[in-house]
Design a protein around this motif. Sequence first.
Motif, PDB file in Angstrom:
ATOM      1  N   UNK A   1       0.581  -1.026  -0.069  1.00 31.01           N
ATOM      2  CA  UNK A   1      -0.002   0.120  -0.041  1.00 31.01           C
ATOM      3  C   UNK A   1       0.766   1.549  -0.223  1.00 31.01           C
ATOM      4  N   UNK A   2       1.982   1.282   0.436  1.00 33.50           N
ATOM      5  CA  UNK A   2       2.965   2.710   0.586  1.00 33.50           C
ATOM      6  C   UNK A   2       3.563   2.341  -0.604  1.00 33.50           C
ATOM      7  N   UNK A   3       4.671   1.110  -0.547  1.00 38.17           N
ATOM      8  CA  UNK A   3       5.664   1.528  -1.821  1.00 38.17           C
ATOM      9  C   UNK A   3       4.989   0.748  -3.063  1.00 38.17           C
ATOM     10  N   UNK A   4       3.885   0.097  -2.718  1.00 35.23           N
ATOM     11  CA  UNK A   4       3.247   0.447  -4.463  1.00 35.23           C
ATOM     12  C   UNK A   4       3.601  -0.950  -5.234  1.00 35.23           C
ATOM     13  N   UNK A   5       4.557  -2.448  -4.288  1.00 37.92           N
ATOM     14  CA  UNK A   5       4.852  -3.400  -4.984  1.00 37.92           C
ATOM     15  C   UNK A   5       2.927  -4.237  -5.468  1.00 37.92           C
ATOM     16  N   UNK A   6       3.012  -5.002  -6.039  1.00 33.78           N
ATOM     17  CA  UNK A   6       1.422  -5.448  -6.005  1.00 33.78           C
ATOM     18  C   UNK A   6       2.104  -7.073  -5.924  1.00 33.78           C
ATOM     19  N   UNK A   7       0.924  -7.566  -5.603  1.00 37.53           N
ATOM     20  CA  UNK A   7       0.889  -9.454  -5.083  1.00 37.53           C
ATOM     21  C   UNK A   7       0.783  -9.868  -6.625  1.00 37.53           C
ATOM     22  N   UNK A   8       1.877 -11.197  -6.610  1.00 33.17           N
ATOM     23  CA  UNK A   8       2.240 -12.305  -7.303  1.00 33.17           C
ATOM     24  C   UNK A   8       1.631 -13.873  -6.591  1.00 33.17           C
ATOM     25  N   UNK A   9       1.873 -14.052  -5.591  1.00 32.64           N
ATOM     26  CA  UNK A   9       1.264 -14.817  -5.066  1.00 32.64           C
ATOM     27  C   UNK A   9       1.442 -14.660  -3.476  1.00 32.64           C
ATOM     28  N   UNK A  10       1.043 -15.083  -2.503  1.00 29.47           N
ATOM     29  CA  UNK A  10       0.766 -15.538  -1.342  1.00 29.47           C
ATOM     30  C   UNK A  10       0.322 -16.832  -0.444  1.00 29.47           C
ATOM     31  N   UNK A  11       1.106 -17.513  -0.100  1.00 28.76           N
ATOM     32  CA  UNK A  11       0.976 -18.630   0.580  1.00 28.76           C
ATOM     33  C   UNK A  11       1.345 -19.027   1.706  1.00 28.76           C
ATOM     34  N   UNK A  12       0.225 -19.265   2.423  1.00 29.59           N
ATOM     35  CA  UNK A  12       0.579 -19.485   4.083  1.00 29.59           C
ATOM     36  C   UNK A  12       0.938 -21.402   3.907  1.00 29.59           C
ATOM     37  N   UNK A  13       2.563 -21.102   4.441  1.00 31.68           N
ATOM     38  CA  UNK A  13       3.199 -22.520   4.679  1.00 31.68           C
ATOM     39  C   UNK A  13       3.253 -23.360   6.266  1.00 31.68           C
ATOM     40  N   UNK A  14       1.953 -23.770   6.295  1.00 30.09           N
ATOM     41  CA  UNK A  14       1.377 -24.247   7.835  1.00 30.09           C
ATOM     42  C   UNK A  14       2.402 -25.184   8.009  1.00 30.09           C
ATOM     43  N   UNK A  15       3.480 -25.846   7.573  1.00 31.60           N
ATOM     44  CA  UNK A  15       4.000 -26.667   8.792  1.00 31.60           C
ATOM     45  C   UNK A  15       5.306 -25.678   8.917  1.00 31.60           C
ATOM     46  N   UNK A  16       6.179 -24.923   8.541  1.00 35.14           N
ATOM     47  CA  UNK A  16       7.101 -23.658   8.975  1.00 35.14           C
ATOM     48  C   UNK A  16       6.325 -22.468   9.409  1.00 35.14           C
ATOM     49  N   UNK A  17       4.462 -22.517   9.959  1.00 39.29           N
ATOM     50  CA  UNK A  17       3.711 -21.585  11.014  1.00 39.29           C
ATOM     51  C   UNK A  17       4.627 -19.620   9.424  1.00 39.29           C
TER      52      UNK A  17
END
Length: 129
Positions: A26-42
């Motif tokens: 929101x501040x620097x303006x980067x675009x999200x390509x992919x977001x994942x939650x890796x449960x095994x690593x929290x």
Amino acid sequence: MQILQSVHHIAIICSDYDRSKHFYTHILGFEIVREVFRKERQSYKLDLALNGQYCIELFSFPDPPARVSQPEASGLRHLAFAVADLALAITHLEQNGIKCEPVRTDEYTGKRFTFFSDPDGLPLELYEV
């Protein structure tokens, strides 16, 4: 023989995922390509692009240790971003509560630049091109 083609990405580990995600998107303006939650690593892994070019991997880990990150510390000195209008970029950051250092001029190129920090104190630079 040159084997490297370019920098592929920069990996950053943050201490507060939501705060850093907001800062970089929101501040620097980067675009999200992919977001994942890796449960095994929290751990979250957020892939970010700038102007369509993939460049930052933002990670979260439970209780990451603090790192010395002043520009003169051993290791990564800082991450620099090119801007067309330094004053406009500084105004944008300050409107979002981010303090910038006084503007300096590169003695070799004559270009202006300033430093600021991400939410974890990682030194970042704006360099006017």
